[in-house]
Design a protein around this motif. Structure first.
Motif, PDB file in Angstrom:
ATOM      1  N   LYS A   1     -48.293  30.997 -11.652  1.00 25.28           N
ATOM      2  CA  LYS A   1     -47.930  32.406 -11.752  1.00 25.28           C
ATOM      3  C   LYS A   1     -47.138  32.809 -10.514  1.00 25.28           C
ATOM      4  N   PRO A   2     -46.211  33.683 -10.561  1.00 25.84           N
ATOM      5  CA  PRO A   2     -45.806  34.446 -11.747  1.00 25.84           C
ATOM      6  C   PRO A   2     -44.693  33.779 -12.530  1.00 25.84           C
ATOM      7  N   HIS A   3     -44.370  32.478 -12.202  1.00 24.75           N
ATOM      8  CA  HIS A   3     -43.212  31.839 -12.836  1.00 24.75           C
ATOM      9  C   HIS A   3     -43.494  31.485 -14.297  1.00 24.75           C
ATOM     10  N   GLY A   4     -44.758  31.281 -14.660  1.00 24.07           N
ATOM     11  CA  GLY A   4     -45.090  30.892 -16.031  1.00 24.07           C
ATOM     12  C   GLY A   4     -44.693  29.460 -16.364  1.00 24.07           C
ATOM     13  N   ILE A   5     -44.644  28.592 -15.356  1.00 28.05           N
ATOM     14  CA  ILE A   5     -44.213  27.195 -15.530  1.00 28.05           C
ATOM     15  C   ILE A   5     -45.411  26.285 -15.329  1.00 28.05           C
ATOM     16  N   ALA A   6     -45.633  25.344 -16.265  1.00 33.89           N
ATOM     17  CA  ALA A   6     -46.747  24.399 -16.147  1.00 33.89           C
ATOM     18  C   ALA A   6     -46.370  23.284 -15.190  1.00 33.89           C
TER      19      ALA A   6
ATOM     20  N   ASN B   1     -35.146  14.972 -22.557  1.00 34.33           N
ATOM     21  CA  ASN B   1     -35.939  16.044 -21.970  1.00 34.33           C
ATOM     22  C   ASN B   1     -35.078  16.978 -21.131  1.00 34.33           C
ATOM     23  N   GLY B   2     -34.076  16.426 -20.454  1.00 32.35           N
ATOM     24  CA  GLY B   2     -33.200  17.277 -19.641  1.00 32.35           C
ATOM     25  C   GLY B   2     -32.410  18.259 -20.492  1.00 32.35           C
ATOM     26  N   LEU B   3     -31.945  17.807 -21.649  1.00 36.12           N
ATOM     27  CA  LEU B   3     -31.180  18.703 -22.525  1.00 36.12           C
ATOM     28  C   LEU B   3     -32.059  19.799 -23.117  1.00 36.12           C
ATOM     29  N   THR B   4     -33.239  19.417 -23.628  1.00 37.30           N
ATOM     30  CA  THR B   4     -34.111  20.436 -24.228  1.00 37.30           C
ATOM     31  C   THR B   4     -34.727  21.347 -23.176  1.00 37.30           C
ATOM     32  N   ALA B   5     -34.806  20.883 -21.896  1.00 39.25           N
ATOM     33  CA  ALA B   5     -35.306  21.748 -20.822  1.00 39.25           C
ATOM     34  C   ALA B   5     -34.364  22.921 -20.571  1.00 39.25           C
ATOM     35  N   LEU B   6     -33.079  22.724 -20.844  1.00 35.57           N
ATOM     36  CA  LEU B   6     -32.132  23.843 -20.723  1.00 35.57           C
ATOM     37  C   LEU B   6     -32.519  24.982 -21.667  1.00 35.57           C
ATOM     38  N   LEU B   7     -32.882  24.590 -22.914  1.00 30.35           N
ATOM     39  CA  LEU B   7     -33.327  25.595 -23.880  1.00 30.35           C
ATOM     40  C   LEU B   7     -34.644  26.210 -23.454  1.00 30.35           C
ATOM     41  N   GLY B   8     -35.567  25.352 -22.982  1.00 26.64           N
ATOM     42  CA  GLY B   8     -36.869  25.885 -22.589  1.00 26.64           C
ATOM     43  C   GLY B   8     -36.802  26.784 -21.386  1.00 26.64           C
ATOM     44  N   ALA B   9     -35.978  26.503 -20.375  1.00 28.56           N
ATOM     45  CA  ALA B   9     -35.889  27.319 -19.158  1.00 28.56           C
ATOM     46  C   ALA B   9     -35.221  28.659 -19.423  1.00 28.56           C
ATOM     47  N   ALA B  10     -34.410  28.731 -20.443  1.00 29.93           N
ATOM     48  CA  ALA B  10     -33.703  29.975 -20.737  1.00 29.93           C
ATOM     49  C   ALA B  10     -34.668  31.087 -21.145  1.00 29.93           C
TER      50      ALA B  10
ATOM     51  N   VAL C   1     -34.487  26.594 -11.117  1.00 27.25           N
ATOM     52  CA  VAL C   1     -35.787  26.115 -10.652  1.00 27.25           C
ATOM     53  C   VAL C   1     -36.728  25.902 -11.847  1.00 27.25           C
ATOM     54  N   THR C   2     -36.670  26.869 -12.774  1.00 23.93           N
ATOM     55  CA  THR C   2     -37.503  26.741 -13.966  1.00 23.93           C
ATOM     56  C   THR C   2     -37.105  25.514 -14.780  1.00 23.93           C
ATOM     57  N   TRP C   3     -35.786  25.305 -14.933  1.00 23.80           N
ATOM     58  CA  TRP C   3     -35.304  24.108 -15.668  1.00 23.80           C
ATOM     59  C   TRP C   3     -35.775  22.829 -15.003  1.00 23.80           C
ATOM     60  N   GLN C   4     -35.703  22.819 -13.661  1.00 27.99           N
ATOM     61  CA  GLN C   4     -36.088  21.617 -12.921  1.00 27.99           C
ATOM     62  C   GLN C   4     -37.587  21.314 -13.113  1.00 27.99           C
TER      63      GLN C   4
END
Length: 794
Positions: A21-26, A118-127, A139-142
């Motif tokens: 928190k507060p980024h919401g990233i696992a 995973n790198g390509l789909t992480a772009l969608l997930g970080a958005a 940072v979220t994408w990374q």
């Protein structure tokens, strides 16, 4: 699908526990590893259903965890696309479902699934978090990229390898070892990642984990390595999440703690999985090599058994050097042990029969030049004990150089001595059959001719009072009788017909033969100045079982054969001694001897090495006679060393007795006789002899006889077998139908076997040539008596 829903839901829930928190990233997204494994373990037809479960579970748990519906759906779509792209890339490149027991499968997992897909789909997930929560995109994408990649790295190989149930192969000792390993790994991981900040200076020793991870990879393979990584990763992430351990103690920014931990786990996980896969692949290669060796050994054992059963010997020839490897069977075939045969082509050449070498050399040269596809001669090799073994060789050039010269040739040897013996026996049998056919024809014609000689001579002898005429007639009868006996015995001998045997004294028979043949073995050689000496060493031996005339012929053949073998004179030694059930008779000469080929063919009909006139039947008849009497013959000879014929003649047993000759009944009265004979000389003789007492009508063919015949006209019919038109046996059957009381007599020059169907229509069978004063009168008398019994109902 229920198991997938439960497992994936649990993985999502655990991932949400590690959300910063507060980024919401696992910190690690285990659900990505579960989703990728679920697709890889299923056929592609089941992927849509699995992706549907992943999408629903992921979105629902995110929404229940406090995320907005929009963010939950966004994250669910990204997390569904992620395993799909990774699975497509992995199976597309590998061409099969990975088990992560091969090095390339781990490498492509890191490069394609964790890296590219995973790198390509992480772009969608970080958005999603960036737009809806204001989180920093890169940072979220990374962190997303690394967190989901760690989930794939730590959980996908674990699920794939443990789905193979590796615990099946664990022994109690290995279970104890595994408990010790994972206990130590848990303690060391806690010491590194779960210590308070003030104690970190004493326990910052991450390298102590390396030997434990290596232990897991080496001893327990990919399954052990993945389990160890998951245990260490869970402890390290939990400690970092709590702000403890080597990565959570010094940096105040939790996101930096996460990135360091993720980097550590990524490097450690990839390295350990690569190592485990390499070790497993090497072990599998070793196992495959061991299995190949076992199969090769088993194949060699089967080949050895097959070669042993087939009686084959192998050889392998290095042509340029002349070195040859002869196997054990090849050596044993010739009576040698392997160490007694030098491994060189000259060892084989020394064993080849001299007579076979030219053809072998020509055959071998043609094959070495490439003009024939295989090398397959039959030849003889000398056995260790001196005899010759017939061999069938089968070989082929296996390697040639650039110019076509032979380098290596391999092949087999097969002992065909038994087959050669059978072939020789077959040839001998065929020749005997041919001789039998010739002898049968000769005997028929001679018997007809001798009938025309013996009967008139006997009539002349009986009807003349002139002593000179009687003496001359007696000479004719004696010579004709001897000729008839010779023809009969020749025919019986070549056809294998046994004659009645009698007890014969051997020494008197020898003395009679020597006296009769004195001109050949004594007078003629002395006249040429090349005398022959004969020595007899025969004591008291039992009488032998033989045909007297046949034994006389056998001894004569042996004597004359020895004389012909000594054109320059020499010595003949005759020995006889009693054995258990036979008498051993040896005829030895000091003549020219015989080579192996001549010795093997000595008893063949028509085989002779003489340049002068000879029929080639003497030794063949000798062999057949002795064999029929129950004895055997062998010959021992070497070129220039003379020859010894050894006869084993069976001893006459006292309980044996010769069958008494049949008694003929005298004629009872004159009768009416029908004669059907196509040979003019025989028909005249029969008419002359029988006409003195009986009424005789003679016909030259069956049709004339049938036209004249009627029931009751004749008492006796004398019929020849070989008649023109209708054969004699067929004529006899037709006459029997017309007059059952008629006595039918077969008179033939053919030698009929016992049970011959052609003799069935006849009441009496008499063999030509006949004796006028006895056989004809007695035979016709018995036939008239039979006719009278039939007509009177007796």
């Amino acid at each position: 699908m229920g198991g997938l829903a439960l497992g994936y839901g649990l993985a999502v829930y655990l991932g949400l526990l590690f959300v910063f928190k507060p980024h919401g990233i696992a910190a690690i997204w285990l659900a990505s590893g579960v989703a990728l494994a679920a697709l890889l373990m299923r056929p592609r037809a089941a992927w849509p259903a699995a992706l549907g479960v992943i999408l629903v579970i992921n979105g629902l748990i995110n929404w229940l965890g406090g995320n907005s519906p929009a963010l939950s759906l966004w994250l669910a779509l990204a997390n569904s696309a992620e395993p799909l792209l990774a699975a497509l890339l992995l199976e597309g490149v590998l061409g099969h479902r990975p088990t992560f027991a091969q090095l390339k499968e781990v490498v492509w997992l890191v490069v394609l699934a964790m890296g590219l897909g995973n790198g390509l789909t992480a772009l969608l997930g970080a958005a999603g978090p960036a737009l809806l929560l204001g989180a920093p995109f890169w940072v979220t994408w990374q962190v997303w990229w690394v967190a989901d990649g760690l989930g794939m790295l730590l959980l996908t190989p674990l699920l794939m390898t443990w789905s193979q149930r590796p615990w099946r192969f664990l022994t109690p000792a290995r279970i104890a070892e595994a408990l010790l390993l994972f206990g130590l790994l848990a303690l060391c991981s806690r010491a590194v990642f779960l210590v308070p900040t003030g104690e970190i200076g004493l326990l910052n020793y991450t390298y102590v984990l390396f030997p434990l991870l290596l232990w897991a990879a080496v001893r327990f393979g990919p399954a052990g390595a993945t389990a160890a990584l998951l245990l260490m990763g869970a402890i390290s992430l939990w400690g970092t999440f709590q702000g403890q351990g080597v990565f959570g103690a010094f940096n105040p920014d939790p996101l930096d703690h996460l990135l360091l931990t993720q980097l550590f786990l990524g490097v450690m996980g990839a390295s350990n999985l690569v190592l485990a896969a390499a070790i497993a692949e090497n072990r599998q290669a070793g196992e495959n090599l061991r299995q190949e060796r076992d199969r090769a050994r088993l194949g060699q054992e089967r080949l050895d058994l097959a070669l042993e059963a087939a009686g084959l010997g192998m050889w392998d020839w290095d042509v340029p050097s002349g070195r040859v490897d002869f196997d054990r069977r090849w050596c044993n075939m010739l009576g040698y042990r392997p160490e007694e045969i030098a491994g060189h082509v000259s060892s084989w050449e020394k064993l080849v029969h001299p007579d076979d070498w030219p053809s072998i050399r020509a055959t071998l040269d043609l094959h070495l030049k490439g003009e024939t596809s295989v090398y397959q001669p039959e030849h003889r090799l000398r056995h260790r004990d001196g005899h010759w073994v017939w061999i069938l060789a089968h070989g082929k050039v296996m390697e040639r150089d650039a110019e076509g010269r032979p380098l290596r040739m391999s092949g087999i040897h097969l002992d065909i001595s038994a087959r050669k013996w059978l072939e020789e026996e077959l040839v001998r049998t065929q020749r005997l059959r041919a001789v039998g056919e010739v002898a049968t024809g000769i005997s028929h014609n001679f018997n007809n001719l001798l009938t025309g000689v013996l009967v008139p001579a006997e009539i002349v002898q009986l009807s003349s009072n002139d002593p000179k005429i009687q003496r001359l007639a007696a000479t004719i009868i004696e010579s004709g009788t001897r000729a008839a006996e010779l023809v009969r015995r020749l025919n019986h001998s070549v056809r294998g017909v046994a004659e009645p045997v009698q007890p014969v004294a051997l020494k008197p028979a020898l003395e009679a033969v020597l006296e009769m043949a004195r001109p050949q073995w004594k007078d003629e050689p002395e006249a040429r100045g090349r005398p022959i000496e004969v020595y007899i060493e025969v004591g008291e031996v039992p009488r032998v079982r033989a045909v007297p005339a046949g034994l006389h012929e056998v001894l004569t053949n042996l004597l004359l054969n020895a004389v012909e073998a000594m054109p320059q004179g020499g010595t003949i030694t005759i020995r006889a001694q009693e054995e258990k059930t036979s008498v051993r008779l040896e005829f030895s000469d000091t003549g020219v001897g015989m080579d192996e080929a001549t010795r093997l063919r000595a008893f063949e009909p028509f085989f002779t090495t003489k340049m002068t006139v000879g029929n080639g039947l003497g030794l063949s008849v000798l062999h057949n006679n002795v064999t029929q009497w129950g004895g055997k013959v062998e010959v021992l000879s070497e070129p220039g060393q003379g020859a010894t014929f050894v006869l084993h003649l069976p001893v006459w047993l006292e309980e044996e007795a010769a069958a008494p000759p049949p008694e003929l009944a005298p004629a009872v009265r004159p009768g009416r006789v029908l004669v059907v004979e196509d040979d003019p000389a025989v028909s005249r003789v029969l008419a002359e002899v029988l006409g003195a007492r009986h009424q005789v009508e003679v016909f030259a063919d069956a049709e004339q006889a049938l036209a004249r015949f009627s029931a009751g006209r004749y008492e006796v019919a004398v019929i020849d077998l070989g008649l023109p038109g209708i054969a004699g046996d067929q004529l006899a059957r037709r006459l029997e139908e017309m007059d059952p009381a008629l006595a039918r007599v077969l008179i033939t020059g053919w030698q009929l076997e016992t049970g011959d169907d052609r003799a069935r229509p006849f009441d009496f069978v008499v063999q030509k040539p006949l004796r006028a004063g006895r056989e004809l009168e007695e035979l016709v008398g018995r036939a008239i008596e039979l006719h009278d019994r039939r007509t009177s109902g007796g």
